[in-house]
Design a protein around this motif. Structure first.
Motif, short mmCIF file in Angstrom:
data_model
loop_
_atom_site.label_atom_id
_atom_site.label_comp_id
_atom_site.label_asym_id
_atom_site.label_seq_id
_atom_site.Cartn_x
_atom_site.Cartn_y
_atom_site.Cartn_z
N THR A 132 0.41 -0.51 -0.04
CA THR A 132 -0.45 -0.02 -0.02
C THR A 132 0.75 1.22 -0.31
N GLU A 133 1.49 0.91 0.94
CA GLU A 133 2.95 2.15 0.89
C GLU A 133 3.68 2.85 -0.09
N SER A 134 4.10 1.19 -0.71
CA SER A 134 4.76 1.30 -2.02
C SER A 134 3.48 1.78 -3.44
N GLU A 135 2.36 2.07 -3.14
CA GLU A 135 1.64 2.41 -4.09
C GLU A 135 1.63 3.42 -4.19
N ARG A 136 0.79 3.88 -3.27
CA ARG A 136 0.98 5.13 -2.88
C ARG A 136 2.30 6.00 -3.37
N VAL A 137 2.91 5.75 -2.86
CA VAL A 137 4.79 6.24 -3.25
C VAL A 137 4.59 6.33 -4.53
#
Length: 159
Positions: A132-137
């Motif tokens: 999720t964090e990677s997608e957000r970034v």
């Protein structure tokens, strides 16, 4: 003549003394025969009494056996069943120990399994956070790049 002494130490002289000796001896024999006769009668009475006692003892034993049979007519079966129970109990003891040991091993394996399941769930949750964090970034970076491209395009169009 010869002088002889009697048992009490008085001298015995002559034939009168022989006759009194014979008479005493005869009296002694008669007394001894009476004693032996009485002993024999007494032995016979005792033997007869023993015979009666033995008969009575046998009767008492029979009565005792009958009384025991009346106490518990199922006693033999009860005894047999109790012996079988004891044998089964002896067989159960090692089986119970084996069961407890395997149950303990099972519980340890189950606990280990549950711990690994929790660890897996935590790792999966962490993976979801990272994704999720990677997608957000990545989305943020894409927006930045998109904004950069728009600004470059606007600059190129202005020129």
């Amino acid at each position: 003549m010869m002088r002889m002494k009697s048992y009490n130490g008085t001298p015995i002289i002559g034939s009168n003394e022989d006759e009194s000796l014979k008479s005493a001896f005869l009296a002694f024999r008669i007394t001894e025969e009476e004693i032996n006769k009485k002993k024999k009668e007494l032995r016979e009475k005792v033997h007869a009494q023993f015979g009666r006692v033995e008969e009575e003892t046998k009767k008492l034993d029979e009565i005792r056996e009958e009384l025991e049979a009346l106490d518990d007519p199922w006693r033999e079966q009860v005894t047999t069943v109790r012996k079988k129970i004891d044998l089964v109990n002896k067989e159960l003891k090692p089986l119970a120990q084996s069961c407890y040991k395997k149950e303990r091993e099972y519980m340890e394996a189950l606990e280990s399994y549950n711990e690994k399941g929790k660890e897996k769930a935590q790792l999966a949750a962490r993976l979801m956070e990272l994704v999720t964090e990677s997608e957000r970034v990545r989305m943020k970076r894409l927006e930045e790049l998109s904004n950069n491209i728009e600004s470059v395009s606007q600059l190129v169009q202005k020129q």
